[in-house]
Design a protein around this motif. Structure first.
Motif: not given
Length: 555
Positions: A53, A327, A288-289
């Protein structure tokens, strides 16, 4: 003289007795919990998720910072010239809005210190079993990793706040169009030159990211480490931030997987456990993206590890969960895609979604083949063409600079050039919202393909993940727009087909239909889209894979 000998306990005093008691207690705990076996892998997965993250947040903020510089925002310089009061105001506002989460430090630091305390030896380590010694080393490593993650998190929060205060916040597409033509050419060229120098001498970092991680897993976890992952993240942030037509997901997969590999080796995992941890790290980077924890976990299982075992589920799931938590704290909880209410207009649409799967399967195969040929062109393998031979003689920095300049020229001479700049995320939302015509989406898809293969083929850093999603959304939007204009009561709007097309292209490029449909479901938040996604993703994935096999057999 006989009484002059002093016992060790007398020298150590009560402190020595306490240390010995602590050592015996820690030995007893390590023996009972069996730290070298089952419990360690999920714990390591959670730690890897935190670092994944952080890596996703660092890459996104690096891209945002460089994008602001490339577009000539200049807010930091303007604020600095107007006095410290003007400079401090946006910083304080950004700091107040940042997600500090003090509970992370309050809960994490004592936990790490406790781990470090119990990792202390009893003083007579020669009498300890080897298993206990290994447990102590692992406990100490986990404690240090947790402390390091907490420190990095708050540094990244500060960076994100500064980026929010002085970064770019206006309409990206309009800003690109308003750039001077020379800036649109020179910025990607300069980015390519810098990336070439970063990657020069590091062939292990070349590539799109995901295939290299899969190869490392096939090789028992060998071939990637944290140093290579950091280089990949830096090079990709420069490429994307300066206008290169690539995605963040491939680099974050490589970077997070490489970090996980280094953590696993430090903890002394077996090859099987190391591969599970690498898959968990790679999936956590995707989670996380996209703010999609379930899709990230399935990505690690289906695409990286390519098998599902009960033993590896817990570290991969925990890695995706902790990465998503970090994230969201750094990147925010805003959805990546605009929400679209979806429903089937008629049963005929099941056939059109099957047709969409065929189209995307063919186009995705063509995309990968074109990329292969462009890479051969830039590396001088077209021996019959002088330009290819000349490019092959150039060092990597100059070759990537030429590719960046070509991408900049595309941004100047085509209105669709704005989709070439960066990942093209803004165009996906325009397609979902029905703000593009069928012709605009068709030409945008072609422009994105040309820009991406030029960026990557010339030596730029980045991945195919999101460019393929853009290709799929534009292809689906084109088909949906044509069908809806012909029979609006029978077929849905272009945005519905763009949503399904995005999942179909991801499934085809990665050959991961499960991951693609779960990802689009998590991003759209609408369960009704699941049925057409299952049809399109299955067909596009199988067709693209079959075409690849035939092509490989032909060669």
């Amino acid at each position: 003289m006989a009484n002059s000998a002093v016992s060790p306990h007398a020298v150590l005093g009560e402190g020595g007795k306490a240390a010995g008691a602590t050592g015996r207690l820690s030995s007893w705990i390590l023996t009972r919990v069996q730290l070298p076996t089952w419990p360690l892998l999920p714990i390591a997965g959670a730690i890897v998720g935190i670092y994944s993250g952080l890596a996703a947040g660092a890459l996104a903020n690096g891209v945002g910072f460089l994008t602001g510089l490339a577009l000539g925002e200049g807010r930091l310089w303007a604020a600095a010239t107007q006095g410290p009061g003007v400079l401090a105001a946006p910083v304080m506002q950004a700091f107040r809005a940042a997600s500090w989460h003090p509970e992370y430090a309050v809960g994490g630091i004592p936990l790490a210190l406790i781990a470090l305390w119990f990792s202390r030896g009893p003083g007579e380590t020669s009498t300890e079993r080897e298993e206990q010694q290994l447990g102590r080393r692992r406990l100490r490593t986990l404690g240090l990793l947790l402390l390091g993650a907490i420190a990095l998190y708050y540094q990244l929060v500060v960076l994100a706040a500064l980026n929010a205060a002085f970064g770019y916040h206006e309409d990206l597409l309009t800003a690109i169009q308003e750039m001077p033509f020379w800036a649109r050419i020179l910025t990607p060229a300069a980015g390519g030159l810098v990336v070439g120098y970063i990657l020069k001498g590091h062939p292990e970092v070349w590539g799109h990211g995901i295939p290299e991680v899969v190869g490392a897993v096939d090789n028992g976890g060998k071939g990637i480490d944290a140093r290579a992952g950091i280089i990949k993240l830096i090079a990709s942030s420069v490429t994307i931030g300066s206008g290169g037509s690539t995605g963040r997901e491939g680099p974050i997969t490589f970077g997070a997987g490489a970090i996980a590999a280094s953590v696993g080796r430090t903890l002394g995992f077996s090859e099987k456990e190391l591969c599970a941890l690498i898959a968990g790290g790679a999936g956590a980077g995707i989670a996380a993206s996209f703010n999609a924890p379930l899709a990230g976990a399935i990505f690690g299982l289906e695409i990286i590890l390519r098998k599902i075992e009960l033993r590896v589920l817990s570290p991969i799931l925990l890695a995706s969960a902790t990465a998503t938590m970090v994230g969201q704290s750094v990147l925010g909880k805003a959805p990546v895609l605009d929400h679209l209410d979806y429903y089937l207009r008629s049963g005929w649409e099941l056939l059109t979604y099957a047709l969409l799967g065929i189209l995307i399967g063919v186009f995705s195969f063509g995309f990968t083949r074109i990329l292969h040929h462009v890479e051969s062109f830039f590396t001088g393998k077209w021996k019959w063409l002088f330009l290819s031979r000349w490019l092959g003689l150039l060092p990597l920095p100059l070759r990537a600079c030429v590719g960046g300049a070509l991408v900049g020229l595309m941004c100047v001479f085509f209105w669709e050039g704005t989709i070439i700049w960066g990942s093209g995320h803004e165009y996906v939302n325009l397609a979902l919202d029905g703000k593009l015509t069928a012709w605009q989406m068709a030409t945008s898809a072609m422009a994105k393909v040309i820009g991406t293969v030029t960026t990557l083929g010339s030596g730029g850093a980045g991945g195919l993940f999101f460019p393929s999603a853009v290709l799929g959304s534009m292809t689906g939007g084109t088909l949906g727009g044509l069908l809806h204009s012909w029979a609006p009561t029978m077929f849905g709007r272009a945005g519905a087909y763009a949503t399904v097309g995005m999942g179909g292209a991801v499934a085809a490029i990665l050959r991961g239909p499960m991951m693609a449909l779960v990802m689009v479901y998590e991003l759209s938040g609408d369960y009704e889209v699941m049925l057409p996604l299952m049809i399109t993703c299955t067909i596009s994935s199988e067709l693209c894979h079959a075409l690849r096999q035939r092509s490989g057999a032909a060669h």
